[in-house]
Every structure is written in C-alpha cells, then in structure tokens.
Motif scaffolding. Structure first.
Motif, short mmCIF file in Angstrom:
data_model
loop_
_atom_site.label_atom_id
_atom_site.label_comp_id
_atom_site.label_asym_id
_atom_site.label_seq_id
_atom_site.Cartn_x
_atom_site.Cartn_y
_atom_site.Cartn_z
N HIS A 219 0.89 -1.03 0.10
CA HIS A 219 -0.14 0.19 -0.19
C HIS A 219 0.83 1.40 0.02
N ASP A 220 0.31 2.18 -0.54
CA ASP A 220 1.20 3.66 -0.43
C ASP A 220 0.30 4.80 -0.29
N CYS A 221 -0.60 5.10 -1.40
CA CYS A 221 -1.07 6.52 -1.26
C CYS A 221 -2.46 6.28 -0.26
N ARG A 222 -3.05 5.03 -0.37
CA ARG A 222 -4.39 4.85 0.22
C ARG A 222 -5.53 5.82 -0.31
N GLY B 19 -6.27 5.69 -3.87
CA GLY B 19 -6.67 4.93 -4.97
C GLY B 19 -5.82 5.65 -6.34
N ILE B 20 -4.73 6.08 -6.03
CA ILE B 20 -4.02 6.62 -7.15
C ILE B 20 -2.61 6.05 -7.67
N CYS B 21 -2.06 5.47 -6.54
CA CYS B 21 -0.74 4.85 -6.78
C CYS B 21 -0.65 3.18 -7.31
N GLY B 22 -1.60 2.69 -6.97
CA GLY B 22 -1.57 1.44 -7.61
C GLY B 22 -0.82 0.15 -6.80
N MET B 23 -0.36 0.60 -5.72
CA MET B 23 0.34 -0.46 -4.95
C MET B 23 -0.57 -1.42 -4.36
N CYS B 24 -1.66 -1.13 -3.94
CA CYS B 24 -2.42 -2.00 -2.97
C CYS B 24 -3.15 -2.85 -4.01
N THR C 241 -10.16 0.77 -5.92
CA THR C 241 -9.25 -0.09 -5.36
C THR C 241 -9.14 -0.57 -4.00
N CYS D 117 -7.58 -0.10 -1.37
CA CYS D 117 -7.67 0.94 -0.16
C CYS D 117 -8.94 1.85 -0.22
S1 FES Z 1 -2.74 2.24 -1.66
FE1 FES Z 1 -2.51 3.66 -3.56
S2 FES Z 1 -3.92 2.83 -5.02
FE2 FES Z 1 -4.35 1.88 -2.97
#
Ligand code: FES
Ligand code: HEM
Ligand code: SF4
Lengths: 255, 245
Positions: free
Chosen positions: B56-59, B61-66, B82, B84
C-alpha cells in the motif's frame, strides 16, 4: 534500457524468485517473432476461424437444398465435385477447398492449444475462493471444451456423410440417401450429437465472431454493440439453418 | 461489525503458503479495507505474531500499490475501486472474507499478499517511452492534438499499474495493462516515431515475462479500478499487426 536513479527501487526480481525475464540488466532481448508471440498466434486463430465461418455459411446454405428434393440435393453435391470444370479436372477445385479448410482447422487448433497451455502456465497457483466472473460472459468460457466437441463431431460427421463409413447407406449411396439414412429416427443419437455440436458452434461463434474483429484490431469503442449483435444474429441463423435439416429428416418431412 | 478473514500467509518466495483464519472484532463500517487489516495487524503484533504483509502507499486510489483478491474478485466486488478505497460498509456483519494475493506466474509472491510486479516495469522499459529533444520546455500547443484523441489518450494513461487485470484474467494475461500503455502513447503525435517498435517490443516482453494471451473475456476491464476500456486492446492488436507487416 532506461537510466535509473539510485532512489529508484531495483526492478530485477528478488533473488530466488521464479520469474524468468528475457530482458534484465544488459542481456539482449530474444526475438520471439510473429508466430511465437501470443498476439500473432491469436491473429492466426482469428483468420483461420474467419475462413471456417465462411465455409459454414456456404455449407448451411447448401444443406437447405435437401428441402427441394433428392434430385436438387444430389445435383448440388455433384456440382461441388465438378466445380471448375472443364478448366480443372473432376474434384480438383473441391479438393483444394478441402485442403485449405483442413489447414485452417489444424492451424486454428495449434493456436488454440498452444495459447491454452501458455494461459495454464501463467496461473500455476489457483485461487482458493471461486473466481466470480465479473464480465458476465458465458459463451467465452465454452471456447476450449466447445472446440474439442466440435472437432470430435467434425470427425464423426466426415465418416458419416462424406466417407459413409459409419453410415447405413454407405459409400455406394447417393449423398441424399446418406443424409436420410444418417439422420433416420431410429438413429436419434446421431441427431442429438449433431444438435449438441451445432449449439457448441453457435456459442463458439457468439464469442468468436466479435472476438476475431477485436483480435485483428478492427473493433473500437462504438463498434462493440453492433459487432456483438451481428455475432449473436449470425450464430443464431447458423444454428437454426444447420438444425432444421436433420430435424426435418427425423420427423419425416424429408424422406 | 465482526468478521472472519481467511488470509493467504506465505513466509517468503520459497514457502508453500496456506490459508489462515482470523477473527476481527469491532470493525467500524467507515474503515477502509486496509484499515481493517491494520487493526488486525496491530493485534497480531501485540500478540507477538507476524503481521500480514500487504502492499500500500497512497491509500487514495492513485498509486496502484494496493491490491488483493477479495472473495475471488480483484480489489473486491465494488466497481472501479482500489482495495484502499473499498470500505467495510460494503460487507455484512459476520461475513467470511477470503483474501488472496494476485495469482500469476510473472507476479511471484514476496510475502503473504505482497507480489513482485516488476514484470510490469520491464514491459514499460521495453517500449513505454517517447524520444523528446532535451532542453527547454516546448511551447504549449506547438503540436496540435485532437480533443477526442487527447481524451482517449488520457483515459488510457490513468492506468495505475495495479495488476488487477492480470489477477482477474482467466489466462493470466497482461493485455489490458500493456494495451493501456501502448494506447496512451500511440494516440498522441509525440508517440508516433516509436509507434511500431513500441508495440512489438512491449508485446514481446509481455510474452517473455510469462503472461498468457488474451481471449477477450473482458474480466480485466470489469475489475480495473480505472475502467480502462477493452478497445485499448484492439488498439494494441492493431499496432502490433501494423508493426509485423
Ligand atoms: S494504496 Fe495507492 S492505490 Fe491503493
Ligand atoms: C477444431 C476445434 C476447434 C477448437 C479447439 C477451437 C478453439 C478455439 C479457441 C480456444 C478460440 C479462442 C477463444 C477466445 O478468443 O476466447 C477460438 C476462436 C475462434 N474460433 Fe475456434 N475452435 C475450433 C473450431 C472452430 C471452427 C470449426 C470455427 C468456424 C466455424 C471456429 C471459429 C472461430 C473463430 C471465428 C474464433 C475467433 C478468433 C478470435 O478470437 O480472434 N473455430 N477457437
Ligand atoms: S489496466 Fe486497470 S487493472 Fe490493469 S494495471 Fe492498469 S489500472 Fe490496474
């Protein structure tokens, strides 16, 4: 290869992971070529599938001659063999068509089987939760086993009506006699097998027809609705057109 | 609300892994899915257990990590969302929730729900770039772009590289991701010089990574948090065939 800053995380897989990229660091990419790529193979599937569809349309139309009586049907069958005469000797044009169709089936299957194997390898560990289809397609999930049913049927069908090997009227009968004998009411299971296979072809083309356009890059946002509509309509016409002849034989309308 | 979670636990890339059941109590419906996992992890840590690893990163919905497969659906059943951004109010009290990592050979599990998505980076490296003269910024509007093309390119460019398309695809194909990247560049004038070589290189890299081929099931678009449309794949196919002429 792109230069990466030191703050960027390394993109090479962690040591010991099973991924085997062709390009990592400075190794050169191995070219897989058109027929090696999944897109290329899918294009082969689409083109050979399209040829087979054209054949099915012609075949279905020809079958309907059965409603015009034995003479008309046999005359049509004879025309297929004398096609191209006098320029070409007896049965040469037909043999050419058969060779092309056979090649199409082989290539279509090669592509289908090799891509199915790649797909299997791409998901070695399955999901524990049953994966729910979010796109709600039905026909698309019948393509692989449906294709096998179609293949088995084609083999039986050739032995039955082309070579007469498993047909009561046999090789000596006229095509019309083989048709009537093959779908005789007491051989109801032949008609059943035929019906299942034809429905499978319908499902195959319900998805395959628009999918082929997509594969060949001929679809776009606005064309999906008409393409899928046309795929459904053509599939329905083919299914009905192919079913009506054996049903007519079974019920004694054609005898 | 109280929940039963069945979570995939795997110590490392070589571990076999297994599903482990957890009970989580007093979850607020306003929590996000990741916050709910945070609550469970805090308890696991207090109890001396190993917390569940997830990306996870941005939480927002924009980074695509989760990303995790929730009850068999990538990012859960909420459309265009997403993980998150998925909230617990979409679940029923006492629900049993199955949580698994993305499943694909090119996405090896690093730990628990974390997978290594660097295969995507290598697909981008293979051709997801344009050549521009370095130097001062060009004048705005010096290269005209049609509004429809600009819009479509922008839509494709919203792909956040989360990998849900791969996770959802019955063939484990990365076609939607790769197609989004190809479409984004090939609709713009700046993307034209490398258009053919890009499609060829990116499609070949996609194959080389071990992703499956596309059978146009549409499962990818259905789960994509950014709603990347299926016609990007038609664009990719078009560009690839063009490059193979
Ligand atoms: S944590 Fe970045 S899109 Fe879900
Ligand atoms: C011999 C047995 C056959 C097998 C194993 C088979 C298998 C397949 C498979 C797996 C696909 C890909 C499905 C997808 O894109 O989701 C496909 C596509 C297709 N098939 Fe077949 N098939 C067979 C016979 C036929 C026949 C007889 C026809 C023609 C009438 C046909 C026409 C098509 C078409 C038009 C497509 C679409 C190609 C595309 O998606 O780009 N197939 N087939
Ligand atoms: S196409 Fe959609 S699902 Fe696939 S990586 Fe991009 S944002 Fe995620």
């Amino acid at each position: 290869m792109i230069e990466r800053g030191t703050s960027t995380a390394p993109v090479d897989p962690p040591a010991g992971t099973p991924a085997k990229p062709v390009t990592t660091g400075t190794t050169r990419r191995k070219s897989v070529g058109f027929l090696g790529s999944s897109n290329g193979r899918k294009a082969v599937m689409a083109v050979t599938g399209a040829v087979l569809v054209l054949f099915l349309v012609g075949h279905m139309t020809g079958n309907l001659k059965a409603f015009f009586g034995a003479a008309s049907f046999n005359e049509y069958a004879n025309f297929l063999r004398t096609m191209g005469e006098p320029l070409l000797p007896y049965r040469v044009a037909l043999t050419l068509v058969e060779v092309v169709l056979g090649a199409c089936i082989v290539l279509h299957m090669w592509s289908a089987v090799s891509l199915a194997r790649r797909a299997g390898k791409a998901r070695p560990v399955k999901y524990a939760a049953k994966r729910k289809s979010q796109a709600g397609g039905y026909a698309v999930h019948t393509m692989r086993y449906g294709g096998v049913v179609i293949l088995l049927f084609v083999i039986y069908h050739l032995l039955d009506l082309t070579f007469g090997t498993v047909n009561p009227a046999g090789w000596d009968g006229t095509p019309y006699e083989r048709l009537v004998a093959g779908f005789a009411p007491e051989r109801w299971w032949v008609t059943l097998f035929y019906a299942v296979a034809v429905v499978m072809v319908g499902l195959h083309l319900r998805h395959g027809l628009w999918s082929a356009f997509q594969t060949l890059g001929l679809a776009s946002g606005r064309s999906y609705r008409p393409l899928k509509g046309a795929a459904a309509a053509i599939s329905a016409v083919l299914v009905l057109g192919f079913l009506v002849v054996p049903v007519a034989v079974m019920s004694g309308v054609i005898k | 609300m109280n929940l039963t979670l069945k979570v995939w636990r795997q110590n490392g890339p070589q571990d076999k892994g297994r599903m482990v059941t957890y009970r989580v109590e007093d979850v607020s419906p306003d929590m996000s899915f990741l916050e709910m996992l945070d609550v469970l992890n805090e308890r696991l840590i207090l109890e001396g257990d190993d917390p569940i690893a997830f990306d996870h990163d941005c939480r927002e919905g924009i980074c695509g990590m989760c990303g995790m497969v929730i009850n068999g659906v990538a990012h859960g059943e909420q459309v265009a969302t997403t993980t998150c951004q998925l909230h617990m109010r979409h679940f029923e009290d006492n629900a049993v929730i199955t949580i698994e990592p993305w499943r694909a050979a090119p996405f090896p599990v690093v730990k628990d729900l974390v997978v290594d998505r660097s295969a995507f980076d290598r697909i981008i490296q293979a051709g997801g770039f344009i050549s521009v003269p370095a130097g001062s910024a060009p004048d705005a509007h010096s290269v005209p772009v049609k509004k429809v093309d600009a819009d479509a390119a922008f839509d494709a460019a919203t792909c956040i590289g989360c990998g849900a398309c791969v996770a959802a695809c019955p063939n484990g194909s990365a076609s939607l991701f790769t197609a989004a990247k190809i479409t984004h560049l090939s609709l713009l004038p700046q993307g034209q010089p490398e258009r053919d070589s890009r499609a060829k290189a990116m499609v070949e890299q996609m194959d080389a990574e071990g992703f499956g081929g596309c059978t146009n099931t549409g499962e990818c678009t259905a789960v994509c948090p950014k709603g990347i449309p299926l016609d990007t794949i038609a664009q990719m196919n078009r560009d690839y065939l063009r490059s193979s002429k």
